[in-house]
Enzyme design. Structure first.
Site, mmCIF file in Angstrom:
data_model
loop_
_atom_site.group_PDB
_atom_site.id
_atom_site.type_symbol
_atom_site.label_atom_id
_atom_site.label_comp_id
_atom_site.label_asym_id
_atom_site.label_seq_id
_atom_site.Cartn_x
_atom_site.Cartn_y
_atom_site.Cartn_z
ATOM 1 N N ASP A 130 -1.786 -1.562 -4.175
ATOM 2 C CA ASP A 130 -2.190 -0.208 -4.546
ATOM 3 C C ASP A 130 -0.932 0.651 -4.540
ATOM 4 O O ASP A 130 -0.453 1.054 -3.487
ATOM 5 C CB ASP A 130 -3.215 0.305 -3.537
ATOM 6 C CG ASP A 130 -3.624 1.751 -3.790
ATOM 7 O OD1 ASP A 130 -3.120 2.351 -4.764
ATOM 8 O OD2 ASP A 130 -4.426 2.277 -3.005
ATOM 9 N N TYR A 150 0.869 -1.182 0.000
ATOM 10 C CA TYR A 150 0.000 0.000 0.000
ATOM 11 C C TYR A 150 0.901 1.226 0.000
ATOM 12 O O TYR A 150 1.288 1.755 1.035
ATOM 13 C CB TYR A 150 -0.948 -0.004 1.198
ATOM 14 C CG TYR A 150 -1.874 1.188 1.236
ATOM 15 C CD1 TYR A 150 -2.483 1.653 0.075
ATOM 16 C CD2 TYR A 150 -2.137 1.862 2.420
ATOM 17 C CE1 TYR A 150 -3.324 2.742 0.098
ATOM 18 C CE2 TYR A 150 -2.986 2.958 2.461
ATOM 19 C CZ TYR A 150 -3.572 3.391 1.294
ATOM 20 O OH TYR A 150 -4.408 4.484 1.314
ATOM 21 N N HIS A 163 -11.892 0.774 -4.913
ATOM 22 C CA HIS A 163 -11.024 -0.032 -5.774
ATOM 23 C C HIS A 163 -11.730 -1.333 -6.142
ATOM 24 O O HIS A 163 -12.677 -1.741 -5.467
ATOM 25 C CB HIS A 163 -9.726 -0.400 -5.051
ATOM 26 C CG HIS A 163 -8.854 0.760 -4.706
ATOM 27 N ND1 HIS A 163 -7.648 1.008 -5.333
ATOM 28 C CD2 HIS A 163 -8.986 1.725 -3.770
ATOM 29 C CE1 HIS A 163 -7.082 2.073 -4.798
ATOM 30 N NE2 HIS A 163 -7.885 2.533 -3.854
#
Length: 256
Positions: A146, A105, A247
């Site tokens: 991500d 992340y 997402h």
């Protein structure tokens, strides 16, 4: 082996959707981000009931990553090496069936004029260093998550509107390319060359309904992993569900 990465935007808030997706998609490995809960409050029981092993690196209310696997997770690593003072829960690694997986992340970096953008670039420098170390192992490596980086203008619905955003800054894109230039492959693009395919749609302004999205969720593969790649894609169905994450999962298939 079916592998997917998904920023769930709170595992507790999205748990029914996550469980429904696990039941339907049946990934062998799921790499989650933005779980937003401490380890003790992660819904381990519900996920383990579906046959998954769990590796968690949590944080209260923010960040948080996890690896779910139908197979044992070996040699876990919690946290991105290179800065012992960094307490943000953004990175975890584990080996599954001989493949090294990382769930990532990456910092957002906005607003660019604040300290958040240098933190993002410093984090990416550390990620590049770790990616190089993993590459040197000559084992299959999957760096998924991500990335908060829009690689090119074909990965965003409106390049001009996003031009000043940290996700599109030349420095962010250059740092992402540097990781690719080590020898990694953007798995989605191997099988999908059409422009304007997205993995994130904001909650505001009818972004989902109008397909005003960006592609920021990526699976980067070492050459040994890329040799096993047989398919890749974006599963947009979860984004259309009630109480969805902003997402949606991005997935690959790897040959045994």
């Amino acid at each position: 082996m079916k592998v997917a990465t998904w920023n769930v935007n709170s595992i507790k808030a999205r748990l029914p959707n996550v469980l429904d997706w696990l039941d339907g998609f049946q990934p062998d490995v799921a790499l989650l981000q933005e779980t937003k809960t401490i380890d003790e409050n992660f819904p381990r029981l519900e996920i383990e009931e579906r046959g998954y092993k769990v590796l968690i690196h949590g944080q209260k209310s923010y960040n948080g990553v996890a690896i779910l696997s139908k197979h044992p997770i070996e040699d876990p690593l919690i946290g991105l090496p290179g800065d012992d003072a960094d307490e943000q829960a953004r990175y975890a690694e584990g080996t599954i069936n001989g493949i090294r997986f990382a769930t990532i992340y990456l910092p957002n970096g906005n607003p660019v004029e604040t300290e958040k953008f240098p933190y993002k670039l410093g984090w990416m420098k550390r990620l590049k260093a770790r990616a190089g170390e993993l590459l040197a192992s000559e084992t299959p490596v999957v760096l998924a998550g991500d990335y908060n980086v829009i690689p090119t203008d074909v990965d965003v619905h409106d390049p001009e509107a996003w031009a000043s955003d940290a996700l599109c800054q030349p420095e962010s894109r250059a740092a992402f390319r540097e990781i690719l230039h080590l020898g990694y492959v953007d798995a989605y693009r191997v099988y999908n060359t059409a422009p304007h395919r997205y993995s994130f749609w904001d909650y505001q302004g009818g972004a989902w309904q109008n397909d005003h999205g960006v592609r920021i969720d990526h699976l980067l593969l070492s050459p040994q992993a890329a040799d096993r790649l047989s398919a890749s894609g974006i599963d947009s169905a979860p984004r259309g569900k009630p109480k969805a994450s902003d997402h949606t999962p991005v997935w690959i298939e790897l040959a045994a």
